[in-house]
Scaffold this motif. Sequence first.
Motif, mmCIF file in Angstrom:
data_model
loop_
_atom_site.group_PDB
_atom_site.id
_atom_site.type_symbol
_atom_site.label_atom_id
_atom_site.label_comp_id
_atom_site.label_asym_id
_atom_site.label_seq_id
_atom_site.Cartn_x
_atom_site.Cartn_y
_atom_site.Cartn_z
ATOM 1 N N LEU A 63 0.833 -1.191 0.000
ATOM 2 C CA LEU A 63 0.000 0.000 0.000
ATOM 3 C C LEU A 63 0.874 1.250 0.000
ATOM 4 C CD1 LEU A 63 -2.975 0.918 0.164
ATOM 5 C CD2 LEU A 63 -2.693 1.008 2.648
ATOM 6 N N SER A 82 -4.744 0.980 -3.268
ATOM 7 C CA SER A 82 -5.502 0.092 -2.385
ATOM 8 C C SER A 82 -4.806 -1.255 -2.353
ATOM 9 C CB SER A 82 -6.945 -0.055 -2.889
ATOM 10 O OG SER A 82 -7.658 -1.008 -2.117
ATOM 11 N N HIS A 83 -4.882 -1.909 -1.193
ATOM 12 C CA HIS A 83 -4.250 -3.226 -1.061
ATOM 13 C C HIS A 83 -5.285 -4.341 -1.046
ATOM 14 C CE1 HIS A 83 -0.987 -5.961 -0.261
ATOM 15 N NE2 HIS A 83 -1.581 -6.411 0.829
ATOM 16 N N GLN A 106 -7.553 -2.875 -11.517
ATOM 17 C CA GLN A 106 -7.811 -3.828 -10.440
ATOM 18 C C GLN A 106 -7.960 -5.230 -11.021
ATOM 19 O OE1 GLN A 106 -11.639 -3.763 -8.568
ATOM 20 N NE2 GLN A 106 -11.126 -5.481 -7.231
ATOM 21 N N TRP A 273 -13.895 1.201 -9.657
ATOM 22 C CA TRP A 273 -12.907 2.114 -9.080
ATOM 23 C C TRP A 273 -12.576 3.235 -10.052
ATOM 24 C CZ3 TRP A 273 -11.729 1.678 -4.078
ATOM 25 C CH2 TRP A 273 -11.959 0.455 -3.460
ATOM 26 N N CYS A 275 -9.741 6.502 -10.314
ATOM 27 C CA CYS A 275 -8.543 7.135 -9.767
ATOM 28 C C CYS A 275 -8.325 8.477 -10.460
ATOM 29 C CB CYS A 275 -7.318 6.245 -9.976
ATOM 30 S SG CYS A 275 -7.504 4.569 -9.329
#
Length: 291
Positions: A63, A82-83, A106, A273, A275
């Motif tokens: 992370l 994000s982890h 992802q 997601w 970003c």
Amino acid sequence: MFNLPKSQLQLFGESAYCVASSDVLENCWKAETPLSRFTSVVSWSISTTRPAAFGAAPYNPVLGETHHVSRGNLHFLLEQVSHHPPVSALHATDDAETVEMVWCHQPVPRFYGASVETEVHGKRELRLLRLRETYVMNCPKLLIRLFPLPGIDWSGPSSSSTVLYEIYGHWDRTVTIKDVNNGKTTEIYNARNVISRLKAPIIRDRKGILPTESAAVWSEVTEAILRKDWERAGEEKRAVEEKQRALQKQRESSGENWVPKHFNLSYNKEDGWHCSPLHNTVSPAPIEVPV
């Protein structure tokens, strides 16, 4: 046994900045007509699809891990935002303010007994700034076959609903495009010209390397792997992972929420997601890819 001696975050960046020629990207904004720019963007998008190493997995980015690289006047900044789940973000800009990339990535693996299919969620945006054009694309699925013969390939659709051209070929060889209106066929991609003779990034400014840089985070593990000291590599890898677990426990005990340093991260069920870069441009990097 062991890992590929680099982080998945580095591999994600390499798909964008490791090209044998800059023409593939430059053609996107130099093409004179909207249709020719569209086909150039398709060609560039195919160029970001690379062979994956079979039997050796890269490191799972920690992370906040970053990767900052320049190629000529084009600068790339990646961050592991994000982890759980693993989400990587990429932002790239050039000095001439002609192009910008914003990617959100992802990977979601699914196991099918004889194969593993990794669906990559998230969008890839290529913005041609002077033309005020934005191209949005997805990433194909990575298919790893285990039986009867091991192998890796890309699969799945990556196009819009309106058919202007029909595309034929292989991502690792040549690709041609056929105009559905007049039947004209043109070669738009040749893998040998794009991904052969690739050059590895070089550290130009060691003092400028951030502690979060992939090469710094995993340096001890990588050195042990290159020496084939597998026991030492395992120890160093566990040390990195244990440090991250300790930091997570510390954040939980203090009620602190981790926030990415270079991106705003959001999620919704419809789009997944997203970003968004915190800064308009990416600065020149201490790590460079020779042109």
